[in-house]
Design an enzyme around this catalytic site. Structure first.
Site, mmCIF file in Angstrom:
data_model
loop_
_atom_site.group_PDB
_atom_site.id
_atom_site.type_symbol
_atom_site.label_atom_id
_atom_site.label_comp_id
_atom_site.label_asym_id
_atom_site.label_seq_id
_atom_site.Cartn_x
_atom_site.Cartn_y
_atom_site.Cartn_z
ATOM 1 N N ASP A 150 -25.172 45.430 44.916
ATOM 2 C CA ASP A 150 -24.991 45.642 46.585
ATOM 3 C C ASP A 150 -23.779 45.496 47.238
ATOM 4 O O ASP A 150 -24.506 43.416 47.550
ATOM 5 C CB ASP A 150 -26.559 45.805 46.848
ATOM 6 C CG ASP A 150 -26.727 46.648 48.473
ATOM 7 O OD1 ASP A 150 -26.094 46.921 49.220
ATOM 8 O OD2 ASP A 150 -28.216 46.887 48.322
ATOM 9 N N LYS A 207 -24.206 49.676 57.841
ATOM 10 C CA LYS A 207 -23.571 48.947 58.069
ATOM 11 C C LYS A 207 -22.085 49.037 58.036
ATOM 12 O O LYS A 207 -21.756 49.807 58.794
ATOM 13 C CB LYS A 207 -24.517 48.248 56.697
ATOM 14 C CG LYS A 207 -25.596 48.179 56.422
ATOM 15 C CD LYS A 207 -27.287 48.134 57.888
ATOM 16 C CE LYS A 207 -28.095 49.007 58.199
ATOM 17 N NZ LYS A 207 -28.530 49.487 56.625
ATOM 18 N N TYR A 251 -32.649 43.417 50.161
ATOM 19 C CA TYR A 251 -34.080 44.585 51.851
ATOM 20 C C TYR A 251 -34.948 44.868 51.051
ATOM 21 O O TYR A 251 -35.052 45.568 49.989
ATOM 22 C CB TYR A 251 -33.314 45.552 51.528
ATOM 23 C CG TYR A 251 -33.385 46.582 52.608
ATOM 24 C CD1 TYR A 251 -33.699 46.007 53.708
ATOM 25 C CD2 TYR A 251 -33.443 47.797 52.092
ATOM 26 C CE1 TYR A 251 -34.064 47.400 55.114
ATOM 27 C CE2 TYR A 251 -33.815 48.885 52.844
ATOM 28 C CZ TYR A 251 -34.418 48.768 53.983
ATOM 29 O OH TYR A 251 -34.700 49.230 55.203
ATOM 30 N N ARG A 269 -24.497 71.777 49.614
ATOM 31 C CA ARG A 269 -24.156 70.550 49.019
ATOM 32 C C ARG A 269 -23.724 69.481 47.687
ATOM 33 O O ARG A 269 -23.764 68.568 47.587
ATOM 34 C CB ARG A 269 -25.831 70.303 48.295
ATOM 35 C CG ARG A 269 -27.032 69.807 46.897
ATOM 36 C CD ARG A 269 -28.273 70.405 47.071
ATOM 37 N NE ARG A 269 -29.039 71.606 47.504
ATOM 38 C CZ ARG A 269 -28.192 72.675 46.011
ATOM 39 N NH1 ARG A 269 -27.856 72.037 44.716
ATOM 40 N NH2 ARG A 269 -28.892 73.678 46.447
HETATM 41 O O1 P1T Z 1 -30.885 51.827 55.148
HETATM 42 P P1 P1T Z 1 -29.582 52.655 54.587
HETATM 43 O O2 P1T Z 1 -28.642 53.334 54.986
HETATM 44 O O3 P1T Z 1 -31.045 53.649 53.556
HETATM 45 O O4 P1T Z 1 -29.660 51.421 52.874
HETATM 46 C C1 P1T Z 1 -30.651 50.590 52.835
HETATM 47 C C2 P1T Z 1 -30.145 49.183 52.490
HETATM 48 C C3 P1T Z 1 -29.511 48.950 50.871
HETATM 49 N N1 P1T Z 1 -29.143 48.034 50.646
HETATM 50 C C4 P1T Z 1 -29.590 46.641 51.675
HETATM 51 C C5 P1T Z 1 -28.696 45.623 51.190
HETATM 52 C C6 P1T Z 1 -29.304 46.949 52.777
HETATM 53 O O5 P1T Z 1 -30.245 45.917 54.583
HETATM 54 C C7 P1T Z 1 -30.267 48.505 53.508
HETATM 55 C C8 P1T Z 1 -30.745 48.217 55.283
HETATM 56 N N2 P1T Z 1 -30.878 47.222 55.251
HETATM 57 C C9 P1T Z 1 -31.477 47.359 56.830
HETATM 58 C C10 P1T Z 1 -32.173 48.160 57.633
HETATM 59 C C11 P1T Z 1 -31.681 46.330 56.795
HETATM 60 O O6 P1T Z 1 -31.888 45.698 58.681
HETATM 61 O O7 P1T Z 1 -31.586 44.667 56.457
#
Ligand code: P1T
Length: 380
Positions: free
Chosen positions: A171, A196, A99, A47
């Site tokens: 972000d 992503k 988001y 961890r």
């Molecule tokens: O899904 P996660 O890895 O927890 O990330 C969240 C997140 C944070 N910032 C942005 C700009 C994002 O697009 C996302 C997650 N977005 C999607 C799952 C989507 O389809 O837009």
């Protein structure tokens, strides 16, 4: 080692000193043998730290030209780690196109700890300055935004934030460090959903932060270990493998997205196209200044009813109807009912996110197949 593609393949990774293995091993272990009290080689418990995760953290930090990297179990776990810097009574200022899950953590998680979030219409830097309160501790930007692909001037807002002693979070999920490096423009913390483009193959959920300030790094690293939202060694390894092709993938995403944005602009069943690489985009000049490319995301308003939207997504064959983005395969998403469903309808619509908006994550398939797929699905 200074150039992006070289760093994507090598940063944080050396042949394994024990065996010569060229690829970083998956250190699938929770704990590490110690020789006596305090006798360890830098790792005690996974961890707190794991060598596969360390390689990933160093690699992402190098790509953002930052000093410190931290990896998390998801983008949202990374967000929560940033928010742990705040305390009850603090104020957060965010762009209003973002988001849905980020909106949800602001409105339904940290609000419970008496941390209030104010929203600024995404574009103008002076509007952020006007919305600053004496207790504002963080400014939070997405640029390009999800899903309307608006841009915010990172350099201008960093200057405002620092004048008021406020940290700036960017972000950078939508552009990836290949096209934009917010730390170089003055941001304090860069956030990624590595789910992503960074991983790029839609087979891992993960998050990462990159920053330069040692004290802020120590505070977030403390939280990472204390709260425990870390990625496992196998997910860290898959993400490291994905990153190796980030540069070539991003170039192809962009080339394909550009062709699709142009195709949609000319299509009679399309009301409006959102892509920062189009000269008609309101932030085109800023995109050219702030980014070295326009990315692989294209959104558009479809002329028709919700039923027509449903028909359209059913007709697509190469584009898969699914949440998420940034993988090599093309996806189509309906933000109003999927990724942004947690934002109330009136608020969504007041921000320009209509029920007929579709968001494309343009993959790296052959562009002819992608265009043919859209053409047949859009035909009356
Ligand atoms: O899904 P996660 O890895 O927890 O990330 C969240 C997140 C944070 N910032 C942005 C700009 C994002 O697009 C996302 C997650 N977005 C999607 C799952 C989507 O389809 O837009």
């Amino acid at each position: 080692m200074t150039k992006f593609s070289t760093k994507a393949i090598h940063a944080g990774q050396e042949p394994d000193p024990g065996t010569g293995a060229v690829m970083t091993p998956i250190f699938q272990t929770s704990t590490y043998a110690q020789t006596g009290l305090g006798g360890h080689k830098g790792y005690e418990y996974s961890r707190s730290g794991n060598p596969t995760r360390t390689a990933l953290e160093e690699c992402i930090a190098a790509l953002e030209n930052g000093t410190y990297g931290l990896a998390f179990a998801s983008g949202l776990a990374a967000e929560q780690a940033i928010l742990s810097l705040l305390k009850s009574g603090d104020h957060l200022l965010s762009c209003d196109d973002l988001y849905g899950g980020t909106y949800r953590i602001f409105e339904r998680v940290i609000s419970r700890y008496n941390i209030e979030t104010g929203y600024v219409t995404t574009g103008k830097p002076e509007d952020y300055e006007k919305a600053i309160q004496p207790n504002t501790k963080l400014i939070w930007l997405e640029t390009p935004t999800n899903p309307l692909l608006r841009l915010v001037d990172i350099r201008a807002i960093a200057e405002i934030a620092h004048r008021h002693n406020i940290l700036l979070v960017v972000d950078n999920t939508f552009s990836s460090p290949y096209f934009q490096r917010p730390l170089e423009l003055g941001a304090d913390i860069v956030l990624h959903s590595t789910t992503k483009y960074i991983n790029g193959h839609s087979d891992v959920v993960g998050g990462a932060l990159v920053l330069n300030d040692h004290e802020t790094y120590e505070a977030i690293k403390f939280y990472q270990n204390a709260a425990g939202g870390i990625p496992g060694p196998f997910d860290s390894w898959l993400t490291l493998r994905g990153i190796k092709t980030l540069a070539v993938r991003m170039r192809q995403h962009e080339e394909n997205a550009f062709s699709i944005a142009q195709f949609l602009t000319e299509h009679p069943r399309v009301q409006r196209v959102y892509y920062p690489g189009l000269a008609s985009h309101p932030d085109y000049a800023l995109a050219k200044r702030q980014m070295s490319g326009f990315g692989g995301m294209v959104s558009f308003d479809f002329k028709g009813t919700l039923e027509d939207v449903d028909q359209l997504v059913r007709k697509l064959n190469v584009f898969t109807f699914a949440e998420s983005l940034g993988g090599v395969e093309s996806l189509v998403c309906h933000p109003a009912t999927m990724t942004h469903g947690s934002i109330p309808k009136e608020l969504r619509e007041s921000r320009g996110l209509t029920d007929t908006l579709l968001r494309l994550s343009v993959g790296i398939e052959d562009i002819d197949d992608l265009l043919l797929d859209l053409q047949q699905a859009l035909a009356d």
